[in-house]
Design a protein around this motif. Structure first.
Motif, short mmCIF file in Angstrom:
data_model
loop_
_atom_site.label_atom_id
_atom_site.label_comp_id
_atom_site.label_asym_id
_atom_site.label_seq_id
_atom_site.Cartn_x
_atom_site.Cartn_y
_atom_site.Cartn_z
N MET A 17 -4.45 3.46 4.58
CA MET A 17 -5.75 3.80 4.02
C MET A 17 -5.74 5.24 3.53
O MET A 17 -5.02 6.09 4.05
CB MET A 17 -6.85 3.63 5.08
N ASP A 18 -6.54 5.51 2.53
CA ASP A 18 -6.69 6.86 2.04
C ASP A 18 -7.24 7.76 3.15
O ASP A 18 -8.02 7.28 3.99
CB ASP A 18 -7.65 6.86 0.84
N PRO A 19 -6.87 9.04 3.17
CA PRO A 19 -7.40 9.92 4.20
C PRO A 19 -8.92 10.00 4.23
O PRO A 19 -9.50 10.38 5.27
CB PRO A 19 -6.78 11.29 3.84
N ALA A 20 -9.58 9.63 3.15
CA ALA A 20 -11.05 9.58 3.17
C ALA A 20 -11.55 8.53 4.14
O ALA A 20 -12.64 8.67 4.70
CB ALA A 20 -11.58 9.28 1.77
N GLY B 205 0.78 -1.23 0.00
CA GLY B 205 0.00 0.00 0.00
C GLY B 205 0.81 1.28 0.00
O GLY B 205 0.24 2.36 0.19
N THR B 206 2.12 1.19 -0.21
CA THR B 206 2.95 2.39 -0.20
C THR B 206 2.60 3.29 -1.38
O THR B 206 2.12 2.85 -2.42
CB THR B 206 4.44 2.02 -0.26
N ARG B 207 2.87 4.58 -1.20
CA ARG B 207 2.53 5.55 -2.24
C ARG B 207 3.15 6.90 -1.88
O ARG B 207 3.72 7.05 -0.80
CB ARG B 207 1.02 5.70 -2.36
N GLY B 208 3.00 7.85 -2.79
CA GLY B 208 3.41 9.22 -2.50
C GLY B 208 4.87 9.49 -2.81
O GLY B 208 5.66 8.58 -3.08
N PRO B 209 5.26 10.75 -2.76
CA PRO B 209 6.64 11.15 -3.08
C PRO B 209 7.65 10.60 -2.08
O PRO B 209 7.33 10.36 -0.92
CB PRO B 209 6.58 12.69 -3.00
N LEU B 210 8.88 10.40 -2.56
CA LEU B 210 9.99 9.93 -1.74
C LEU B 210 11.10 10.98 -1.75
O LEU B 210 11.05 11.95 -2.50
CB LEU B 210 10.51 8.59 -2.27
N GLY C 97 -4.69 6.38 -1.31
CA GLY C 97 -4.57 5.15 -0.53
C GLY C 97 -5.69 4.16 -0.76
O GLY C 97 -6.57 4.35 -1.61
N LEU C 98 -5.66 3.11 0.02
CA LEU C 98 -6.62 2.01 -0.11
C LEU C 98 -7.85 2.28 0.76
O LEU C 98 -7.79 3.00 1.74
CB LEU C 98 -5.95 0.70 0.31
N SER C 99 -8.95 1.65 0.40
CA SER C 99 -10.16 1.76 1.20
C SER C 99 -10.09 0.81 2.39
O SER C 99 -9.30 -0.14 2.41
CB SER C 99 -11.39 1.44 0.36
N SER C 100 -10.96 1.03 3.36
CA SER C 100 -11.01 0.13 4.50
C SER C 100 -11.44 -1.27 4.06
O SER C 100 -10.94 -2.27 4.60
CB SER C 100 -11.96 0.68 5.57
N ALA D 68 -9.33 7.20 6.63
CA ALA D 68 -8.56 7.30 7.88
C ALA D 68 -7.92 8.68 7.98
O ALA D 68 -6.71 8.83 7.82
CB ALA D 68 -7.50 6.20 7.93
N PRO D 69 -8.73 9.70 8.25
CA PRO D 69 -8.16 11.05 8.37
C PRO D 69 -7.35 11.26 9.64
O PRO D 69 -6.50 12.15 9.69
CB PRO D 69 -9.40 11.94 8.36
N GLY D 70 -7.60 10.46 10.67
CA GLY D 70 -6.98 10.67 11.97
C GLY D 70 -5.63 10.03 12.08
O GLY D 70 -5.44 9.05 12.82
N THR D 71 -4.65 10.59 11.39
CA THR D 71 -3.30 10.05 11.42
C THR D 71 -2.31 11.19 11.20
O THR D 71 -2.69 12.27 10.73
CB THR D 71 -3.12 8.94 10.38
N GLY D 72 -1.06 10.94 11.52
CA GLY D 72 -0.08 12.02 11.54
C GLY D 72 0.51 12.40 10.21
O GLY D 72 0.92 13.55 10.01
N THR D 73 0.60 11.45 9.26
CA THR D 73 1.23 11.74 7.97
C THR D 73 0.37 11.20 6.83
O THR D 73 0.71 10.21 6.19
CB THR D 73 2.65 11.13 7.90
N PRO D 74 -0.78 11.82 6.58
CA PRO D 74 -1.69 11.32 5.54
C PRO D 74 -1.13 11.51 4.13
O PRO D 74 -0.40 12.47 3.88
CB PRO D 74 -2.96 12.15 5.75
N GLU D 75 -1.46 10.59 3.24
CA GLU D 75 -1.06 10.66 1.84
C GLU D 75 -2.26 10.33 0.96
O GLU D 75 -3.00 9.38 1.23
CB GLU D 75 0.06 9.63 1.54
N ALA D 76 -2.44 11.09 -0.10
CA ALA D 76 -3.54 10.83 -1.03
C ALA D 76 -3.29 9.55 -1.82
O ALA D 76 -2.16 9.08 -1.95
CB ALA D 76 -3.71 12.00 -1.99
#
Length: 341
Positions: free
Chosen positions: A267-270, A210-215, A282-285, A272-280
């Motif tokens: 999970m996508d912030p949609a 499930g990794t994603r986003g800039p590095l 992501g996966l659904s629950s 799981a918004p309650g986290t410290g480092t959200p990334e667009a």
């Protein structure tokens, strides 16, 4: 090391009409009977399960680690364990997706919180390793509620003492194999590099999911390949589908002892918004839960769900998702212990 900070049920008089009666099934003490006690009342143990002090032995303990001194961006995961417990009140004893009543297969308890020093990371890591090792020596498997992802390292150390280097499935938006942050070796972005360096993970059975986003750069991926990690990004899973992804994960893990570490930001912030480092992106629950259910029958020796930060969690969306993740971990372990998988 263990701080069981919920008051025991025995605090009520024996003849009290408010005493919570528990479901007893398969000879195991289970959740509070919701037909007799409303789910919104009583102690906030995970899934309304008994506390560890109420039973002589626990096969599985759901424990909290309210600690987030390794966070590099938004803090608050120290409040995650109790938030997940509160969000777990609607969990019920029968899991239809895996056709199992996990709390009837073995004795599952809420193990309380493990109190760690918030001002000394090295001391906290060592204390968690010791506490997890103590549970293991008693024959108890842990499902751990974080807390930040730093805690995965001492938990891996503890299971490796019993099983040797373990297979690892790491569900996360991020790699968490960086070397240091501002010179610090122990942070929530470095646990799996430390685990690799210490030889406590099986380098033929490692995978990010499930990794994603800039590095920071292509070297991040090169380092991961050198350590032996496979990667199934969220894009890969979207294209392959659940069944193909599960098949590849199972082939990589085989029958090795397996540890699963799940950062809720997989999970996508949609979802799981309650986290410290959200990334667009992501996966659904649903996808996450189906991927976990696909691990049925594997030798799961430990698991965690981390990085739940309730201050950012409107309507308990993230807490509910994390509670269901922990419930699936518990079901997988219980099925194996009960000989159903």
């Amino acid at each position: 090391m263990c701080n069981h900070n919920n008051s025991p049920a025995s605090a009520l008089p024996k003849n009290s009409s408010a005493r919570a009666e528990r479901v007893v099934e398969g000879g195991h003490l289970g959740p509070v009977n919701a037909a007799l006690m409303p789910r919104y009342a009583g102690l906030s143990t995970f899934a309304l399960l008994p506390q560890i002090t109420e039973v002589p032995h626990a096969d599985i303990a759901v424990v909290g680690v309210p600690w987030d001194a390794g966070v590099s961006y938004r803090s608050g995961a120290r409040f995650g364990p109790n938030h997940i417990r509160q969000s777990s009140r609607l969990l019920r004893p029968y899991n239809p997706a895996l056709d199992t009543s996990p709390f009837a297969q073995c004795q599952v308890v809420d193990g309380g919180d493990l109190a760690l020093n918030p001002f000394n990371i090295h001391e906290a890591v060592e204390a968690l390793e010791d506490a997890a090792t103590e549970f293991s020596a008693q024959g108890t498997k842990l499902v751990t509620l974080g807390g930040d992802h730093t805690i995965a390292l001492p938990l891996l150390r503890a299971v490796a003492k019993e099983h040797g280097p373990v297979a690892l499935l790491h569900f996360d938006a991020h790699l968490d194999t960086w070397d240091t942050y501002q010179g610090a070796e122990y942070t929530h972005g470095t646990p799996f590099r430390r685990a690799f360096e210490e030889g406590i993970v099986d380098t033929e059975a490692l995978c990010h999911v499930g990794t994603r986003g800039p590095l920071y750069g292509v070297r991040d991926l090169e380092d991961d390949r050198r350590m032996g990690f496979g990667i199934h990004t969220s894009r890969d899973i979207h294209r392959m589908g659940i069944d193909e992804t599960v098949a590849r994960l199972r082939e990589r893990i085989g029958d090795r002892p397996l540890y699963v570490s799940l950062d809720i930001d997989v999970m996508d912030p949609a979802y799981a918004p309650g986290t410290g480092t959200p990334e667009a992106g992501g996966l659904s629950s649903l996808v996450i839960l189906e991927l976990l259910r696909g691990l049925d029958g594997l030798n799961l020796v430990g698991a965690d769900v981390v990085e739940v930060a309730p201050a950012y969690d409107h309507a308990e969306i993230t807490g509910v998702a994390a509670a269901h993740v922990a419930y699936e971990f518990t079901t997988l372990m219980a099925r194996k212990i009960g000989g159903l998988a």
